[in-house]
Write an enzyme that holds these catalytic residues in place. Structure first.
Site, PDB file in Angstrom:
ATOM      1  N   LYS A  38     -11.988  78.806 -51.392  1.00 22.79           N
ATOM      2  CA  LYS A  38     -13.355  78.940 -51.902  1.00 22.79           C
ATOM      3  C   LYS A  38     -13.573  77.966 -53.061  1.00 22.79           C
ATOM      4  O   LYS A  38     -14.603  77.278 -53.116  1.00 22.79           O
ATOM      5  CB  LYS A  38     -13.627  80.386 -52.359  1.00 22.79           C
ATOM      6  CG  LYS A  38     -15.019  80.542 -52.960  1.00 22.79           C
ATOM      7  CD  LYS A  38     -15.321  81.909 -53.543  1.00 22.79           C
ATOM      8  CE  LYS A  38     -16.625  81.872 -54.333  1.00 22.79           C
ATOM      9  NZ  LYS A  38     -16.939  83.101 -55.026  1.00 22.79           N
TER      10      LYS A  38
ATOM     11  N   ASP B 160     -20.130  87.298 -51.575  1.00 24.21           N
ATOM     12  CA  ASP B 160     -19.148  86.506 -50.834  1.00 24.21           C
ATOM     13  C   ASP B 160     -18.919  86.981 -49.394  1.00 24.21           C
ATOM     14  O   ASP B 160     -18.828  86.151 -48.490  1.00 24.21           O
ATOM     15  CB  ASP B 160     -17.799  86.492 -51.581  1.00 24.21           C
ATOM     16  CG  ASP B 160     -17.775  85.440 -52.676  1.00 24.21           C
ATOM     17  OD1 ASP B 160     -18.645  84.554 -52.676  1.00 24.21           O
ATOM     18  OD2 ASP B 160     -16.876  85.513 -53.544  1.00 24.21           O
TER      19      ASP B 160
ATOM     20  N   SER C 208     -19.340  84.753 -70.489  1.00 21.55           N
ATOM     21  CA  SER C 208     -19.725  85.599 -69.360  1.00 21.55           C
ATOM     22  C   SER C 208     -19.035  86.938 -69.501  1.00 21.55           C
ATOM     23  O   SER C 208     -17.887  87.003 -69.949  1.00 21.55           O
ATOM     24  CB  SER C 208     -19.306  84.953 -68.035  1.00 21.55           C
ATOM     25  OG  SER C 208     -19.533  85.863 -66.972  1.00 21.55           O
TER      26      SER C 208
ATOM     27  N   ASN D 213     -18.945  88.852 -66.760  1.00 27.96           N
ATOM     28  CA  ASN D 213     -18.622  89.165 -65.369  1.00 27.96           C
ATOM     29  C   ASN D 213     -17.156  88.769 -65.127  1.00 27.96           C
ATOM     30  O   ASN D 213     -16.799  87.589 -65.165  1.00 27.96           O
ATOM     31  CB  ASN D 213     -19.579  88.361 -64.476  1.00 27.96           C
ATOM     32  CG  ASN D 213     -19.273  88.484 -62.997  1.00 27.96           C
ATOM     33  OD1 ASN D 213     -18.119  88.576 -62.594  1.00 27.96           O
ATOM     34  ND2 ASN D 213     -20.314  88.461 -62.191  1.00 27.96           N
ATOM     35  N   ALA D 214     -16.311  89.781 -64.898  1.00 21.43           N
ATOM     36  CA  ALA D 214     -14.867  89.533 -64.792  1.00 21.43           C
ATOM     37  C   ALA D 214     -14.546  88.572 -63.649  1.00 21.43           C
ATOM     38  O   ALA D 214     -13.647  87.728 -63.773  1.00 21.43           O
ATOM     39  CB  ALA D 214     -14.131  90.859 -64.592  1.00 21.43           C
TER      40      ALA D 214
ATOM     41  N   ASP E  81     -24.760  80.357 -64.831  1.00 21.36           N
ATOM     42  CA  ASP E  81     -25.746  81.253 -64.244  1.00 21.36           C
ATOM     43  C   ASP E  81     -25.831  80.867 -62.790  1.00 21.36           C
ATOM     44  O   ASP E  81     -25.929  79.688 -62.443  1.00 21.36           O
ATOM     45  CB  ASP E  81     -27.117  81.145 -64.902  1.00 21.36           C
ATOM     46  CG  ASP E  81     -27.961  82.361 -64.546  1.00 21.36           C
ATOM     47  OD1 ASP E  81     -27.549  83.487 -64.870  1.00 21.36           O
ATOM     48  OD2 ASP E  81     -29.001  82.201 -63.892  1.00 21.36           O
ATOM     49  N   SER E  82     -25.724  81.847 -61.943  1.00 21.67           N
ATOM     50  CA  SER E  82     -25.584  81.517 -60.535  1.00 21.67           C
ATOM     51  C   SER E  82     -26.244  82.576 -59.689  1.00 21.67           C
ATOM     52  O   SER E  82     -26.616  83.642 -60.177  1.00 21.67           O
ATOM     53  CB  SER E  82     -24.100  81.423 -60.199  1.00 21.67           C
ATOM     54  OG  SER E  82     -23.442  82.599 -60.616  1.00 21.67           O
TER      55      SER E  82
ATOM     56  N   LYS F 229     -16.374  86.094 -62.520  1.00 22.86           N
ATOM     57  CA  LYS F 229     -16.696  84.724 -62.921  1.00 22.86           C
ATOM     58  C   LYS F 229     -15.721  84.199 -63.967  1.00 22.86           C
ATOM     59  O   LYS F 229     -15.300  83.048 -63.896  1.00 22.86           O
ATOM     60  CB  LYS F 229     -18.126  84.662 -63.464  1.00 22.86           C
ATOM     61  CG  LYS F 229     -19.148  84.719 -62.338  1.00 22.86           C
ATOM     62  CD  LYS F 229     -20.448  84.105 -62.736  1.00 22.86           C
ATOM     63  CE  LYS F 229     -21.328  85.054 -63.444  1.00 22.86           C
ATOM     64  NZ  LYS F 229     -22.658  84.545 -63.699  1.00 22.86           N
TER      65      LYS F 229
ATOM     66  N   GLU G 264     -30.172  88.549 -73.364  1.00 26.41           N
ATOM     67  CA  GLU G 264     -31.021  88.825 -72.212  1.00 26.41           C
ATOM     68  C   GLU G 264     -31.326  87.525 -71.476  1.00 26.41           C
ATOM     69  O   GLU G 264     -31.585  86.498 -72.101  1.00 26.41           O
ATOM     70  CB  GLU G 264     -32.330  89.432 -72.704  1.00 26.41           C
ATOM     71  CG  GLU G 264     -32.740  90.622 -71.872  1.00 26.41           C
ATOM     72  CD  GLU G 264     -34.125  91.084 -72.234  1.00 26.41           C
ATOM     73  OE1 GLU G 264     -34.981  91.114 -71.343  1.00 26.41           O
ATOM     74  OE2 GLU G 264     -34.325  91.373 -73.431  1.00 26.41           O
TER      75      GLU G 264
HETATM   76  P1  IMP Z   1     -25.484  86.001 -63.173  1.00 23.91           P
HETATM   77  O1  IMP Z   1     -25.170  84.540 -63.071  1.00 23.91           O
HETATM   78  O2  IMP Z   1     -24.541  86.720 -64.073  1.00 23.91           O
HETATM   79  O3  IMP Z   1     -26.920  86.257 -63.422  1.00 23.91           O
HETATM   80  O4  IMP Z   1     -25.167  86.678 -61.767  1.00 23.91           O
HETATM   81  C1  IMP Z   1     -25.200  85.953 -60.609  1.00 23.91           C
HETATM   82  C2  IMP Z   1     -24.979  86.854 -59.415  1.00 23.91           C
HETATM   83  O5  IMP Z   1     -25.065  85.990 -58.281  1.00 23.91           O
HETATM   84  C3  IMP Z   1     -23.604  87.466 -59.341  1.00 23.91           C
HETATM   85  O6  IMP Z   1     -23.529  88.732 -59.908  1.00 23.91           O
HETATM   86  C4  IMP Z   1     -23.385  87.531 -57.839  1.00 23.91           C
HETATM   87  O7  IMP Z   1     -24.078  88.601 -57.330  1.00 23.91           O
HETATM   88  C5  IMP Z   1     -24.096  86.309 -57.330  1.00 23.91           C
HETATM   89  N1  IMP Z   1     -23.124  85.210 -57.202  1.00 23.91           N
HETATM   90  C6  IMP Z   1     -23.027  84.136 -57.994  1.00 23.91           C
HETATM   91  N2  IMP Z   1     -21.983  83.362 -57.615  1.00 23.91           N
HETATM   92  C7  IMP Z   1     -21.422  83.999 -56.580  1.00 23.91           C
HETATM   93  C8  IMP Z   1     -20.281  83.710 -55.773  1.00 23.91           C
HETATM   94  O8  IMP Z   1     -19.541  82.729 -55.945  1.00 23.91           O
HETATM   95  N3  IMP Z   1     -20.039  84.591 -54.807  1.00 23.91           N
HETATM   96  C9  IMP Z   1     -20.789  85.693 -54.592  1.00 23.91           C
HETATM   97  N4  IMP Z   1     -21.834  86.022 -55.318  1.00 23.91           N
HETATM   98  C10 IMP Z   1     -22.150  85.178 -56.309  1.00 23.91           C
END
Ligand code: IMP
Length: 203
Positions: free
Chosen positions: A181, A161, A13, A15-16, A74-75, A18, A45
């Site tokens: 959390k 959040d 990932s 995303n810092a 992925d979330s 995550k 992608e």
């Molecule tokens: P991806 O999984 O990198 O495509 O991004 C998922 C996006 O969902 C994140 O950038 C957040 O915007 C949102 N998201 C996923 N998990 C959380 C969480 O635990 N809290 C808040 N937003 C979340």
């Protein structure tokens, strides 16, 4: 079910927020973690149409290139009155015209789409995929249900959040301490399933 037999695991990932959460969740297992960014891996992608498909393609890409087992998440946020949107597009809803991500903006967009709707229920979903360099993948999906508040509250966490209030709680995810959390989050739910299946010997 294949077990992880370490010691090193790539967190696929960029995303810092995550990476930090996954790192904290993995710390008690004594797993040596290295991020995809630290290895200079490119971010594939996200062409999948489900959380699961996207988690799997990200984990597989990192495992194949690094030669190490890789974990990807992925979330996103699924808002019930919006037919599950922003869903797999949760990060994209934060993109401004110049491409910069701004989650205050994403929350405003969500609130605007919800305006006038009585149903403010939503859930977060996290799919966690663990892939090996030979192409084997295990995937687990977690979820936490709640409602959306406005205005957003709290400076902890990331993404949506501050507007997410989990069922039975008074503090938003943005107001909660990280440990609180982690105890109830969608990612923790998926993580518990992953650990039980792939990390504990003899299970
Ligand atoms: P991806 O999984 O990198 O495509 O991004 C998922 C996006 O969902 C994140 O950038 C957040 O915007 C949102 N998201 C996923 N998990 C959380 C969480 O635990 N809290 C808040 N937003 C979340």
């Amino acid at each position: 079910m294949r077990k992880f037999n370490g010691p090193r695991l790539v967190i696929a990932s960029h995303n810092a927020g995550k990476v930090r959460e996954i790192d904290e969740l993995l710390a008690p297992l004594g797993v040596e973690v290295v991020s995809a960014a630290a290895l200079g891996l490119a971010e594939p992608e996200e062409t999948g149409e489900t959380f699961r498909a996207n988690a799997e393609l990200k984990a597989l890409a990192a495992a194949t290139v690094s030669g190490l087992p890789a974990l990807a998440d992925d979330s996103g946020l699924a808002v019930h009155a919006l037919g599950g949107r922003p869903g797999i597009h949760s990060a994209r809803w934060a993109e401004r015209d110049d491409g910069a991500r701004d989650f205050a903006f994403a929350m405003e967009r969500t609130e605007a789409a919800l305006s006038g709707k009585a149903d403010r229920t939503a859930h977060f979903v996290a799919a966690l995929a663990l892939a090996w360099p030979d192409g084997h993948v295990e995937c687990f999906e977690g979820r936490v249900d709640g409602t959306l508040v406005w205005p957003p509250r709290g400076g902890n966490g990331f993404g949506y959040d501050p507007m997410f209030l989990a069922l039975g709680h008074d503090l938003t995810f943005g107001e909660m301490e990280p440990a609180a959390k982690h105890a109830i989050s969608h990612r923790a739910d998926a993580f518990r399933q992953l650990v039980a299946a792939c990390f504990r010997r003899g299970r």
